[in-house]
Enzyme design. Structure first.
Site, PDB file in Angstrom:
ATOM      1  N   ALA A  35       0.839  -1.199   0.000  1.00  0.00           N
ATOM      2  CA  ALA A  35       0.000   0.000   0.000  1.00  0.00           C
ATOM      3  C   ALA A  35       0.878   1.253   0.000  1.00  0.00           C
ATOM      4  O   ALA A  35       0.604   2.217  -0.710  1.00  0.00           O
ATOM      5  CB  ALA A  35      -0.913  -0.006   1.212  1.00  0.00           C
ATOM      6  N   ASP A  38       2.344   1.602  -3.443  1.00  0.00           N
ATOM      7  CA  ASP A  38       1.327   2.132  -4.355  1.00  0.00           C
ATOM      8  C   ASP A  38       1.147   3.632  -4.134  1.00  0.00           C
ATOM      9  O   ASP A  38       0.927   4.392  -5.073  1.00  0.00           O
ATOM     10  CB  ASP A  38      -0.007   1.405  -4.143  1.00  0.00           C
ATOM     11  CG  ASP A  38       0.051  -0.043  -4.645  1.00  0.00           C
ATOM     12  OD1 ASP A  38       0.891  -0.328  -5.506  1.00  0.00           O
ATOM     13  OD2 ASP A  38      -0.747  -0.863  -4.155  1.00  0.00           O
ATOM     14  N   LYS A 116      -7.013 -11.418  -7.347  1.00  0.00           N
ATOM     15  CA  LYS A 116      -5.639 -11.021  -7.606  1.00  0.00           C
ATOM     16  C   LYS A 116      -4.776 -11.790  -6.612  1.00  0.00           C
ATOM     17  O   LYS A 116      -4.794 -11.526  -5.413  1.00  0.00           O
ATOM     18  CB  LYS A 116      -5.458  -9.512  -7.427  1.00  0.00           C
ATOM     19  CG  LYS A 116      -4.095  -9.037  -7.863  1.00  0.00           C
ATOM     20  CD  LYS A 116      -4.050  -7.523  -7.969  1.00  0.00           C
ATOM     21  CE  LYS A 116      -2.787  -7.025  -8.624  1.00  0.00           C
ATOM     22  NZ  LYS A 116      -1.572  -7.349  -7.871  1.00  0.00           N
ATOM     23  N   LYS A 291     -11.288  -7.978 -16.082  1.00  0.00           N
ATOM     24  CA  LYS A 291     -10.711  -7.943 -17.431  1.00  0.00           C
ATOM     25  C   LYS A 291     -11.845  -7.985 -18.435  1.00  0.00           C
ATOM     26  O   LYS A 291     -12.700  -8.873 -18.337  1.00  0.00           O
ATOM     27  CB  LYS A 291      -9.809  -9.167 -17.654  1.00  0.00           C
ATOM     28  CG  LYS A 291      -8.624  -9.231 -16.719  1.00  0.00           C
ATOM     29  CD  LYS A 291      -7.879 -10.547 -16.883  1.00  0.00           C
ATOM     30  CE  LYS A 291      -6.755 -10.635 -15.860  1.00  0.00           C
ATOM     31  NZ  LYS A 291      -6.169 -11.971 -15.792  1.00  0.00           N
ATOM     32  N   CYS A 427       1.989 -12.307  38.027  1.00  0.00           N
ATOM     33  CA  CYS A 427       2.160 -11.504  39.227  1.00  0.00           C
ATOM     34  C   CYS A 427       1.715 -12.345  40.413  1.00  0.00           C
ATOM     35  O   CYS A 427       0.665 -12.984  40.376  1.00  0.00           O
ATOM     36  CB  CYS A 427       1.302 -10.249  39.116  1.00  0.00           C
ATOM     37  SG  CYS A 427       1.077  -9.415  40.683  1.00  0.00           S
ATOM     38  N   CYS A 433      -3.057  -6.939  43.979  1.00  0.00           N
ATOM     39  CA  CYS A 433      -2.734  -6.242  42.735  1.00  0.00           C
ATOM     40  C   CYS A 433      -3.994  -5.608  42.158  1.00  0.00           C
ATOM     41  O   CYS A 433      -4.955  -6.311  41.832  1.00  0.00           O
ATOM     42  CB  CYS A 433      -2.129  -7.240  41.752  1.00  0.00           C
ATOM     43  SG  CYS A 433      -1.697  -6.505  40.184  1.00  0.00           S
TER      44      CYS A 433
END
Ligand code: IVH
Length: 674
Positions: A35, A38, A116, A291, A427, A433
């Protein structure tokens, strides 16, 4: 760009593009995404169009790829191998179709529509039906002879099937590496300590352009034909779609996704449908190609510098992009797992802007050799979470540092522990915590757990940070006053939330068991436990051994459950929830199993001719327990076709193994017919 003159910018762009062409086509080591490439090309094309004086015959806009590298014999393409113009938006496709409609004065042009393929373009030359040469595209006029490698690709016929082919037939198409083959290849490469391939396209290009044909032979490569080069004699069809069908009959692989479409809407419909299927296709694609189907119409449209005016590539958003790894930060999860997270320079990839990506664990960081400051390839395919694929060593700044492995929890400072054989670092702070407390609370309130609507992330943050909630049971002690002064918490919403919390007291045992956040106890295990024990006391009293009698509970899960309930803090939380008024319907424990196979644990693996659920139900009807994992205590493993790791493990542990016939005999012995 305002300070740079157009001429200077054009010169810079040409230099950059030439270098990127060289990297892509000769070194198979691109340093920017398609990209981005391009984008550079489009900027150059625009400048050259707006400033015709700056046009030049040796501009990369006039060329297709890059000159050959000199490592391989040169092949001159008697019919040049062209490139395609790209469209990134529907409007550009509209312009393309309208131009055809006006130039040819036709209402609804017919198109051959194809994926493609993301690989490497090849031209295969067949003479008298025999493959005599394979060449890369090179700069479009001169390519490289890669016949030695291409001959090893099983999908490419060395001799055409059927009859009626022209004496000289050049077939053009794309060699690619199927996704499954790419994954399997990389798995094996890692096992052997070899470098993995970056992506399937590089895998394909890198294998074909090798002096040693063994390299291509060892890689899972495939091929799709999409057109023709030189052919001798009269054309054998007058439409592109017929050509593809004919090539297929001669034994050349054609993409099953190729088809036909009429007009702009037909093309766009195809694009959307193919895009929706993109993730599940077995190979990588980066766009749809339209095409004009009729050759006479193609001829009438002709070419502009490097691409036909009768064809167009409509690209999908790139799934890979290159950006910088700015930092590796740490995230602490509910179970205390400390996960490294990549902080990235925001980049548009797979249709969204990505600014961070999980790195899973530090083994993974080391394996990929990621360093802070690196340019990295970021991938986001479909809805899959973004991933850092690999660094680009060529772009590594000198001061790039591997992230240091933490020894203390970044949130509470407790020691981090790595259990043997595990990749995760945890942890040890538990409920001390606050990160773990927040996660525990989020999980408790989540939809499949206690489903407390309105207790979102922001609120959880505030409740924990202000010390209003330490443990989940504190939720049931909150009052209207506690919500005063919290962000985005009016009187009305506070009241609603309290109602929701109150409402959550009426629950089910399985929801509670899931909501407690016991490691390895997901929804289905919670359900199995609730069903098996019916109420809490027998579950609390069950030994590790007894726990493994529950469907789907293996030794690891059993140990996690015992460990959780042995912890006094957890016992207190559960009691406190009950004291707060949490209640659920109870029922008698599930009937103790009966039957001749009571006490036996069986494991099913591989493919059986009856559905696995059925085999499981039959064994259970005889009193056996059917487990998902093999251990020393497994009584027997029933291995169907293509059994894998479970069979290997059973053999290693000396667990008896029987095949499907053995299973049928066992069932028959007890009067059960499948
Ligand atoms: S047709 C004159 N069809 O895309 C038309 N190309 O940017 C020439 N590609 O070099 C190409 N799938 O490597 C065509 N179905 C398809 C394709 C395809 C992939 C590649 C090919 C080509 C490049 C053009």
């Amino acid at each position: 760009m305002s300070t740079t003159s157009p001429a200077a910018r054009v010169a810079t762009l040409r230099e950059q593009i030439n270098e990127h062409n060289r990297r892509y086509h000769q070194l198979d080591a691109p340093t920017i995404s398609d990209a981005e490439y391009d984008g550079l090309m489009r900027e150059l094309e625009t400048l050259e169009r707006e400033h015709p004086a700056l046009q030049s015959l040796d501009s990369p806009t006039r060329r297709v790829g890059a000159p050959v590298s000199g490592d391989f014999p040169e092949v001159v393409h008697s019919i040049p191998m062209l490139s395609l113009s790209n469209a990134f938006e529907d409007d550009t496709v509209g312009d393309f179709v309208r131009r055809i409609q006006t130039d040819l004065e036709i209402e609804q042009p017919e198109f051959s529509v194809e994926p493609k393929i993301d690989g490497l373009a090849l031209s295969l030359r067949y003479e008298a039906g025999v493959l005599i040469r394979a060449a890369t595209r090179g700069d479009g006029t001169k390519g490289e002879d890669v016949t030695h490698s291409v001959r090893t690709i099983g999908a490419i016929p060395l001799r055409l099937k059927g009859e009626g082919w022209p004496e000289v037939l050049e077939v053009r198409g794309e060699v690619y590496m199927p996704k499954a083959g790419f994954k399997a290849y990389n798995r094996r490469a890692l096992e052997r300590g070899e470098k993995p391939l970056i992506n399937p396209r590089n895998g394909a290009a890198g294998s074909v352009r090798q002096q040693d044909p063994k390299i291509a032979a060892a890689r899972p490569l495939a091929f799709f034909a999409y057109g023709l080069g030189e052919i001798s004699g009269a054309p054998f069809s007058d439409r592109h779609s017929e050509t593809l069908a004919q090539l297929g009959r001669w034994g050349l692989p054609i993409s099953p996704e190729a088809g036909k479409a009429v007009g702009l809407q037909g093309c766009l419909d195809y694009y959307r449908k193919l895009g929706a299927d993109r993730g599940s296709l077995p190979y990588e694609i980066d766009g749809a190609v339209y095409k004009l189907d009729r050759y006479d119409q193609q001829g009438a449209m002709g070419f502009i510098s490097r691409a036909p005016r009768w064809a167009l590539a409509h690209k999908y958003p790139a799934e890979e992009a290159i950006t910088r790894l700015l930092a590796v930060e740490l995230q602490v999860g509910r179970t205390g797992a400390v996960t490294p997270v990549a902080r990235l320079d925001p980049v548009f990839v797979g249709g969204v802007t990505v600014s961070n990506a999980t790195l899973h664990n530090f083994d993974e960081v080391a394996r990929k050799d990621l360093r802070v400051g690196d340019s990295v390839i970021v991938r986001r395919a479909g809805d899959v979470i973004p991933e850092v694929v690999a660094p680009i060593p060529e772009l590594r700044p000198e001061d790039a540092q591997p992230p240091s492995i933490p020894t203390e929890c970044p949130v509470c400072g407790s020691e981090l522990i790595r259990a043997e054989g595990e990749a995760v670092i945890r942890c040890s702070g538990g409920l001390i915590c606050s990160a773990q407390r927040k996660e525990a609370l989020r999980h408790y309130a989540s939809r499949k757990a206690m489903d407390i609507e309105g207790l979102g992330d922001k609120l959880v943050e505030q409740l924990v940070d202000r010390g209003l909630v330490h443990q989940i049971d504190d939720l049931y002690r909150l009052s209207q006053d506690d919500f005063e002064g919290l962000e985005r918490m009016g009187e009305r919403s506070a009241q609603k939330l309290l109602e929701q919390i109150e409402h959550s007291k009426q629950t089910s045992l399985e929801r509670l068991l899931f909501a407690l956040g016991i490691r390895e106890v997901g929804e289905s295990t919670a359900k199995a436990l609730a069903r098996h024990y019916g109420s809490l006391p027998p579950l609390l009293a069950a030994s590790e051994e007894q726990l493994t009698e529950v469907a789907d509970v293996g030794p690891v899960v059993a140990s996690r459950i015992r460990h959780f309930f042995n912890d006094e803090r957890n016992q207190q939380v559960v009691q406190s929830l009950i004291d707060a008024g949490l209640h659920w319907p109870e029922h008698a424990p599930a009937q103790a199993p009966e039957g001749p196979l009571v006490g036996q644990t069986m494991v099913l693996t591989g493919t059986l001719s009856m559905p696995r659920d059925r085999a499981k139900a039959l064994l259970e009807s005889l009193g056996a327990k059917v487990s998902g994992s093999v251990s020393k205590k497994t009584s027997a493993v029933i291995a169907g076709a293509e059994a894998g790791s479970k069979l290997t493990k059973a053999e290693a542990l000396g667990v008896p193994v029987m095949d499907e016939e053995g299973l049928l005999a066992l069932l028959a012995e007890h009067g059960v017919r499948p």
